[in-house]
Scaffold this motif. Structure first.
Motif, PDB file in Angstrom:
ATOM      1  N   SER A 135      10.953  17.750 -15.968  1.00  0.00           N
ATOM      2  CA  SER A 135      10.632  17.895 -14.542  1.00  0.00           C
ATOM      3  C   SER A 135      10.886  16.593 -13.792  1.00  0.00           C
ATOM      4  O   SER A 135      11.465  16.593 -12.694  1.00  0.00           O
ATOM      5  N   GLN A 136      10.459  15.477 -14.365  1.00  0.00           N
ATOM      6  CA  GLN A 136      10.682  14.167 -13.743  1.00  0.00           C
ATOM      7  C   GLN A 136      12.172  13.922 -13.519  1.00  0.00           C
ATOM      8  O   GLN A 136      12.596  13.529 -12.424  1.00  0.00           O
ATOM      9  N   ILE A 137      12.960  14.161 -14.551  1.00  0.00           N
ATOM     10  CA  ILE A 137      14.394  13.862 -14.498  1.00  0.00           C
ATOM     11  C   ILE A 137      15.117  14.775 -13.514  1.00  0.00           C
ATOM     12  O   ILE A 137      15.918  14.323 -12.691  1.00  0.00           O
ATOM     13  N   TRP A 138      14.816  16.059 -13.564  1.00  0.00           N
ATOM     14  CA  TRP A 138      15.495  16.982 -12.657  1.00  0.00           C
ATOM     15  C   TRP A 138      15.051  16.777 -11.207  1.00  0.00           C
ATOM     16  O   TRP A 138      15.856  16.898 -10.276  1.00  0.00           O
ATOM     17  N   ALA A 139      13.795  16.452 -10.982  1.00  0.00           N
ATOM     18  CA  ALA A 139      13.334  16.210  -9.615  1.00  0.00           C
ATOM     19  C   ALA A 139      14.034  14.989  -9.021  1.00  0.00           C
ATOM     20  O   ALA A 139      14.510  15.027  -7.876  1.00  0.00           O
TER      21      ALA A 139
ATOM     22  N   ARG B  60       6.072   9.847  -3.933  1.00  0.00           N
ATOM     23  CA  ARG B  60       5.840   9.561  -5.351  1.00  0.00           C
ATOM     24  C   ARG B  60       5.325  10.838  -6.014  1.00  0.00           C
ATOM     25  O   ARG B  60       4.299  11.385  -5.607  1.00  0.00           O
ATOM     26  N   LEU B  61       6.039  11.282  -7.037  1.00  0.00           N
ATOM     27  CA  LEU B  61       5.684  12.515  -7.746  1.00  0.00           C
ATOM     28  C   LEU B  61       5.464  12.182  -9.210  1.00  0.00           C
ATOM     29  O   LEU B  61       6.346  11.627  -9.875  1.00  0.00           O
ATOM     30  N   ASN B  62       4.291  12.533  -9.722  1.00  0.00           N
ATOM     31  CA  ASN B  62       3.963  12.285 -11.122  1.00  0.00           C
ATOM     32  C   ASN B  62       3.802  13.631 -11.824  1.00  0.00           C
ATOM     33  O   ASN B  62       2.878  14.393 -11.532  1.00  0.00           O
ATOM     34  N   PHE B  63       4.727  13.943 -12.733  1.00  0.00           N
ATOM     35  CA  PHE B  63       4.727  15.219 -13.457  1.00  0.00           C
ATOM     36  C   PHE B  63       3.912  15.038 -14.743  1.00  0.00           C
ATOM     37  O   PHE B  63       4.234  14.185 -15.579  1.00  0.00           O
ATOM     38  N   ILE B  64       2.880  15.863 -14.885  1.00  0.00           N
ATOM     39  CA  ILE B  64       1.882  15.643 -15.931  1.00  0.00           C
ATOM     40  C   ILE B  64       1.814  16.828 -16.881  1.00  0.00           C
ATOM     41  O   ILE B  64       1.715  17.980 -16.459  1.00  0.00           O
ATOM     42  N   CYS B  65       1.878  16.527 -18.176  1.00  0.00           N
ATOM     43  CA  CYS B  65       1.688  17.520 -19.233  1.00  0.00           C
ATOM     44  C   CYS B  65       0.866  16.860 -20.328  1.00  0.00           C
ATOM     45  O   CYS B  65       0.728  15.634 -20.360  1.00  0.00           O
TER      46      CYS B  65
ATOM     47  N   TYR C 216      -0.795   9.595 -17.868  1.00  0.00           N
ATOM     48  CA  TYR C 216      -0.459   9.673 -16.443  1.00  0.00           C
ATOM     49  C   TYR C 216      -0.992   8.469 -15.675  1.00  0.00           C
ATOM     50  O   TYR C 216      -0.459   8.111 -14.625  1.00  0.00           O
ATOM     51  N   PHE C 217      -2.028   7.814 -16.213  1.00  0.00           N
ATOM     52  CA  PHE C 217      -2.619   6.661 -15.532  1.00  0.00           C
ATOM     53  C   PHE C 217      -2.101   5.338 -16.099  1.00  0.00           C
ATOM     54  O   PHE C 217      -2.640   4.267 -15.806  1.00  0.00           O
ATOM     55  N   ASP C 218      -1.029   5.389 -16.889  1.00  0.00           N
ATOM     56  CA  ASP C 218      -0.418   4.178 -17.433  1.00  0.00           C
ATOM     57  C   ASP C 218      -0.011   3.237 -16.291  1.00  0.00           C
ATOM     58  O   ASP C 218       0.318   3.675 -15.178  1.00  0.00           O
ATOM     59  N   ASP C 219       0.006   1.940 -16.578  1.00  0.00           N
ATOM     60  CA  ASP C 219       0.355   0.954 -15.550  1.00  0.00           C
ATOM     61  C   ASP C 219       1.774   1.145 -15.010  1.00  0.00           C
ATOM     62  O   ASP C 219       2.092   0.671 -13.916  1.00  0.00           O
ATOM     63  N   PHE C 220       2.646   1.825 -15.777  1.00  0.00           N
ATOM     64  CA  PHE C 220       4.014   2.082 -15.325  1.00  0.00           C
ATOM     65  C   PHE C 220       4.037   3.049 -14.138  1.00  0.00           C
ATOM     66  O   PHE C 220       4.959   3.015 -13.331  1.00  0.00           O
ATOM     67  N   ASN C 221       3.010   3.883 -14.042  1.00  0.00           N
ATOM     68  CA  ASN C 221       2.951   4.941 -13.029  1.00  0.00           C
ATOM     69  C   ASN C 221       2.150   4.488 -11.805  1.00  0.00           C
ATOM     70  O   ASN C 221       1.358   3.546 -11.891  1.00  0.00           O
ATOM     71  N   PRO C 222       2.346   5.169 -10.659  1.00  0.00           N
ATOM     72  CA  PRO C 222       1.593   4.788  -9.461  1.00  0.00           C
ATOM     73  C   PRO C 222       0.103   5.053  -9.626  1.00  0.00           C
ATOM     74  O   PRO C 222      -0.299   5.977 -10.331  1.00  0.00           O
ATOM     75  N   LYS C 223      -0.697   4.224  -8.973  1.00  0.00           N
ATOM     76  CA  LYS C 223      -2.160   4.344  -9.064  1.00  0.00           C
ATOM     77  C   LYS C 223      -2.733   5.192  -7.931  1.00  0.00           C
ATOM     78  O   LYS C 223      -3.797   5.800  -8.084  1.00  0.00           O
ATOM     79  N   THR C 224      -2.055   5.192  -6.781  1.00  0.00           N
ATOM     80  CA  THR C 224      -2.536   5.940  -5.614  1.00  0.00           C
ATOM     81  C   THR C 224      -1.340   6.484  -4.851  1.00  0.00           C
ATOM     82  O   THR C 224      -0.190   6.170  -5.158  1.00  0.00           O
ATOM     83  N   LEU C 225      -1.630   7.320  -3.854  1.00  0.00           N
ATOM     84  CA  LEU C 225      -0.605   7.822  -2.921  1.00  0.00           C
ATOM     85  C   LEU C 225       0.522   8.552  -3.644  1.00  0.00           C
ATOM     86  O   LEU C 225       1.704   8.315  -3.380  1.00  0.00           O
ATOM     87  N   PHE C 226       0.171   9.448  -4.566  1.00  0.00           N
ATOM     88  CA  PHE C 226       1.176  10.248  -5.260  1.00  0.00           C
ATOM     89  C   PHE C 226       0.722  11.703  -5.344  1.00  0.00           C
ATOM     90  O   PHE C 226      -0.462  12.010  -5.224  1.00  0.00           O
ATOM     91  N   GLY C 227       1.708  12.581  -5.532  1.00  0.00           N
ATOM     92  CA  GLY C 227       1.417  13.978  -5.806  1.00  0.00           C
ATOM     93  C   GLY C 227       1.437  14.211  -7.304  1.00  0.00           C
ATOM     94  O   GLY C 227       2.357  13.755  -7.990  1.00  0.00           O
ATOM     95  N   ALA C 228       0.428  14.889  -7.826  1.00  0.00           N
ATOM     96  CA  ALA C 228       0.339  15.198  -9.259  1.00  0.00           C
ATOM     97  C   ALA C 228       0.812  16.635  -9.474  1.00  0.00           C
ATOM     98  O   ALA C 228       0.238  17.567  -8.905  1.00  0.00           O
ATOM     99  N   ILE C 229       1.842  16.789 -10.274  1.00  0.00           N
ATOM    100  CA  ILE C 229       2.375  18.122 -10.576  1.00  0.00           C
ATOM    101  C   ILE C 229       2.015  18.453 -12.022  1.00  0.00           C
ATOM    102  O   ILE C 229       2.492  17.811 -12.950  1.00  0.00           O
ATOM    103  N   MET C 230       1.156  19.441 -12.199  1.00  0.00           N
ATOM    104  CA  MET C 230       0.670  19.811 -13.534  1.00  0.00           C
ATOM    105  C   MET C 230       1.645  20.834 -14.130  1.00  0.00           C
ATOM    106  O   MET C 230       1.761  21.952 -13.635  1.00  0.00           O
ATOM    107  N   THR C 231       2.370  20.428 -15.179  1.00  0.00           N
ATOM    108  CA  THR C 231       3.434  21.279 -15.713  1.00  0.00           C
ATOM    109  C   THR C 231       2.993  22.129 -16.899  1.00  0.00           C
ATOM    110  O   THR C 231       3.805  22.874 -17.444  1.00  0.00           O
ATOM    111  N   CYS C 232       1.723  22.025 -17.307  1.00  0.00           N
ATOM    112  CA  CYS C 232       1.247  22.895 -18.396  1.00  0.00           C
ATOM    113  C   CYS C 232      -0.219  23.232 -18.194  1.00  0.00           C
ATOM    114  O   CYS C 232      -0.957  22.510 -17.522  1.00  0.00           O
TER     115      CYS C 232
END
Length: 202
Positions: free
Chosen positions: A58-62, A43-48, A130-146
């Motif tokens: 980043s989300q779409i291309w990954a 699980r990868l969460n791209f954050i800006c 990034y913490f919206d209910d649509f996104n994973p709550k745990t066990l993910f990698g956070a990729i900071m894009t800015c």
């Protein structure tokens, strides 16, 4: 893979990734490889900051490159420190590069379905924290894009790991003659780096 998108990916393979950028990306590669080795979901969460441009690209291309390289159990998300809307030029740029995009609702913060393959489930995109209910709550990698999100989020709650993989904001060229060119350029840079990441997974 959609035909026009496949041609774009062929061009992406010709974009060099510098050694400096490879060093930045290697930690993310190690994280993904470790998940693959242990047969765990990735699980990868791209954050800006605003979840409007770079994090969506980043989300779409990954997700697309994971499919391209047949890496299974990859689930890509995006979010911001605040929610705004996915900037329309992002969708326009991606369509020009071969994606098919359907706007699912007409609101101030529209929801888009982004398809990279005729038979695969679309990527659902809308601006959210990034913490919206649509996104994973745990066990993910956070990729900071800015920079702003990286500095403004000293902690990303629930993240197993954090990766500062930052991109220049194409917003700087909004309303200028270079706008189309710079959005396309940033999208292809992100595509080339996500191509590199997933090409290294064994």
């Amino acid at each position: 893979m959609l035909e026009k998108l496949s041609k774009t990916i062929e061009k992406v393979t010709e974009i060099p990734v510098t050694n400096e950028r490879k060093e930045v990306l290697n930690q993310l590669i190690d994280y993904i490889q470790n998940k693959v080795n242990h047969n765990e979901e990735i699980r990868l969460n791209f954050i800006c900051t605003h979840n409007s441009r770079r994090s969506h690209l980043s989300q779409i291309w990954a997700q697309t490159m994971a499919f391209h390289f047949k890496i299974k159990n990859v689930f890509c998300y995006s979010g911001g420190t605040e929610a705004t809307a996915m900037f329309p030029k992002v969708g326009e740029t991606l369509v020009n590069q071969g994606f098919e995009i359907q706007k699912l609702c007409e609101t101030e913060n529209p929801v888009y379905a982004v398809k990279f393959d005729a038979n695969q489930h679309p990527i659902i995109c809308f601006s959210k924290t990034y913490f919206d209910d649509f996104n994973p709550k745990t066990l993910f990698g956070a990729i900071m894009t800015c920079n702003n999100a990286d500095e403004g989020c000293p902690m990303v709650f629930g993240a197993e790991a954090r990766f500062p993989i930052k991109y220049d904001d194409p917003k700087a060229f909004d309303g200028t003659e270079l706008m189309n060119e710079k959005y396309a350029e940033r999208s292809l840079q992100i595509a080339s780096e996500m191509y590199f990441v997933f090409s290294q997974i064994k």
